[in-house]
Motif scaffolding. Structure first.
Motif, PDB file in Angstrom:
ATOM      1  N   GLY A   1       8.010   6.270  -7.903  1.00 38.23           N
ATOM      2  CA  GLY A   1       9.292   6.114  -8.430  1.00 38.23           C
ATOM      3  C   GLY A   1       9.651   4.693  -8.400  1.00 38.23           C
ATOM      4  O   GLY A   1       8.848   3.724  -7.703  1.00 38.23           O
ATOM      5  N   ASP A   2      10.953   4.345  -8.809  1.00 37.03           N
ATOM      6  CA  ASP A   2      11.241   2.952  -8.679  1.00 37.03           C
ATOM      7  C   ASP A   2      11.650   2.564  -7.261  1.00 37.03           C
ATOM      8  O   ASP A   2      11.473   1.260  -7.162  1.00 37.03           O
ATOM      9  CB  ASP A   2      12.576   2.696  -9.453  1.00 37.03           C
ATOM     10  CG  ASP A   2      12.606   2.895 -10.935  1.00 37.03           C
ATOM     11  OD1 ASP A   2      11.511   2.545 -11.353  1.00 37.03           O
ATOM     12  OD2 ASP A   2      13.465   3.020 -11.645  1.00 37.03           O
ATOM     13  N   ASP A   3      11.725   3.422  -6.287  1.00 37.31           N
ATOM     14  CA  ASP A   3      11.892   2.958  -4.975  1.00 37.31           C
ATOM     15  C   ASP A   3      10.546   2.881  -3.985  1.00 37.31           C
ATOM     16  O   ASP A   3      10.809   2.714  -3.103  1.00 37.31           O
ATOM     17  CB  ASP A   3      12.811   3.878  -4.418  1.00 37.31           C
ATOM     18  CG  ASP A   3      12.690   5.338  -4.491  1.00 37.31           C
ATOM     19  OD1 ASP A   3      11.523   5.782  -5.148  1.00 37.31           O
ATOM     20  OD2 ASP A   3      13.110   6.098  -3.458  1.00 37.31           O
ATOM     21  N   ALA A   4       9.471   3.257  -4.912  1.00 38.73           N
ATOM     22  CA  ALA A   4       8.258   3.084  -4.039  1.00 38.73           C
ATOM     23  C   ALA A   4       7.899   1.861  -3.596  1.00 38.73           C
ATOM     24  O   ALA A   4       7.412   1.874  -2.410  1.00 38.73           O
ATOM     25  CB  ALA A   4       7.227   3.716  -5.077  1.00 38.73           C
TER      26      ALA A   4
ATOM     27  N   ALA B   1       0.987  -1.114   0.135  1.00 39.35           N
ATOM     28  CA  ALA B   1       0.140   0.058   0.238  1.00 39.35           C
ATOM     29  C   ALA B   1       0.976   1.335   0.074  1.00 39.35           C
ATOM     30  O   ALA B   1       0.523   2.222  -0.787  1.00 39.35           O
ATOM     31  CB  ALA B   1      -0.908  -0.175   1.228  1.00 39.35           C
ATOM     32  N   VAL B   2       1.970   1.395   0.815  1.00 41.46           N
ATOM     33  CA  VAL B   2       2.984   2.368   0.673  1.00 41.46           C
ATOM     34  C   VAL B   2       3.353   2.726  -0.753  1.00 41.46           C
ATOM     35  O   VAL B   2       3.323   3.730  -1.145  1.00 41.46           O
ATOM     36  CB  VAL B   2       4.099   2.101   1.734  1.00 41.46           C
ATOM     37  CG1 VAL B   2       5.238   2.950   1.616  1.00 41.46           C
ATOM     38  CG2 VAL B   2       3.701   2.206   3.090  1.00 41.46           C
ATOM     39  N   GLY B   3       3.747   1.344  -1.293  1.00 37.36           N
ATOM     40  CA  GLY B   3       4.159   1.678  -2.863  1.00 37.36           C
ATOM     41  C   GLY B   3       3.112   2.173  -3.412  1.00 37.36           C
ATOM     42  O   GLY B   3       3.408   3.047  -4.526  1.00 37.36           O
ATOM     43  N   ALA B   4       2.136   1.468  -3.440  1.00 42.27           N
ATOM     44  CA  ALA B   4       0.622   2.157  -4.437  1.00 42.27           C
ATOM     45  C   ALA B   4       0.231   3.596  -4.191  1.00 42.27           C
ATOM     46  O   ALA B   4      -0.043   4.425  -5.192  1.00 42.27           O
ATOM     47  CB  ALA B   4      -0.466   1.234  -3.978  1.00 42.27           C
ATOM     48  N   PHE B   5       0.632   4.104  -2.799  1.00 42.28           N
ATOM     49  CA  PHE B   5       0.211   5.320  -2.762  1.00 42.28           C
ATOM     50  C   PHE B   5       1.148   6.406  -2.474  1.00 42.28           C
ATOM     51  O   PHE B   5       1.129   7.592  -2.259  1.00 42.28           O
ATOM     52  CB  PHE B   5      -0.654   5.371  -1.168  1.00 42.28           C
ATOM     53  CG  PHE B   5      -1.787   4.738  -1.530  1.00 42.28           C
ATOM     54  CD1 PHE B   5      -3.105   5.379  -2.111  1.00 42.28           C
ATOM     55  CD2 PHE B   5      -2.215   3.415  -0.929  1.00 42.28           C
ATOM     56  CE1 PHE B   5      -4.313   4.619  -2.107  1.00 42.28           C
ATOM     57  CE2 PHE B   5      -3.307   3.018  -1.185  1.00 42.28           C
ATOM     58  CZ  PHE B   5      -4.520   3.425  -1.745  1.00 42.28           C
TER      59      PHE B   5
END
Length: 150
Positions: free
Chosen positions: A33-36, A24-28
């Motif tokens: 970026g690539d590090d999401a 979820a952190v990556g999605a939001f």
């Protein structure tokens, strides 16, 4: 060793729960970026596999029945499948690099497989708890001779 088996399954459950949070952190994350998805990747590629290997090891050391050892090994296979699904989903883009319907379907299978893996880990944890804390043996039935009060 049976208590250690229970503890490592708890750690695995925590790591799997965190995996959903990290996704979820990556999605939001904006801008994405690539590090999401860095936390999601590290947890899924390092922490979860190591904890899964420890779960298998402690299941064997706890002298768990073969069915439980097999159940403890199943998440490792599901993690391998996760990596394959993620790679396939990321690779299925059009010439402009945009997602395709098929790629998104594979990404959905990645999420579904993660849910299945959590359910398996819950089952492993329940089996580890039963192994560590077996139910008390039931009292043996008492034979009563005919004509005697029960």
């Amino acid at each position: 060793m049976r208590k250690a088996f229970v503890i490592v399954t708890i750690l695995a459950l925590v790591a799997f729960a965190l995996q959903f949070i990290f996704a979820a952190v990556g999605a939001f994350t904006k801008p994405a970026g690539d590090d999401a998805y860095a936390l999601h990747s590290v947890n899924g590629m390092a922490v979860i596999p190591v904890l899964t290997l420890f779960t298998i090891l402690f299941a064997v050391l706890a002298k768990a029945p073969g069915r439980i050892v097999g159940l403890a090994a199943l998440p490792l296979g599901l993690v391998v499948l996760q990596v394959l699904l993620a790679g396939l989903a990321n690779g299925l883009t059009d010439t402009a690099g945009a997602s395709t319907p098929f790629g998104l379907t594979i990404a959905g299978l990645h999420a579904l497989n993660g849910i299945i893996a959590v359910h398996v880990v819950v089952g492993v944890h329940q089996a580890a708890r039963r192994l560590a804390n077996p139910a008390p043996a039931e009292a043996a039935p008492v034979a009563v001779r005919e004509g005697e009060p029960a």
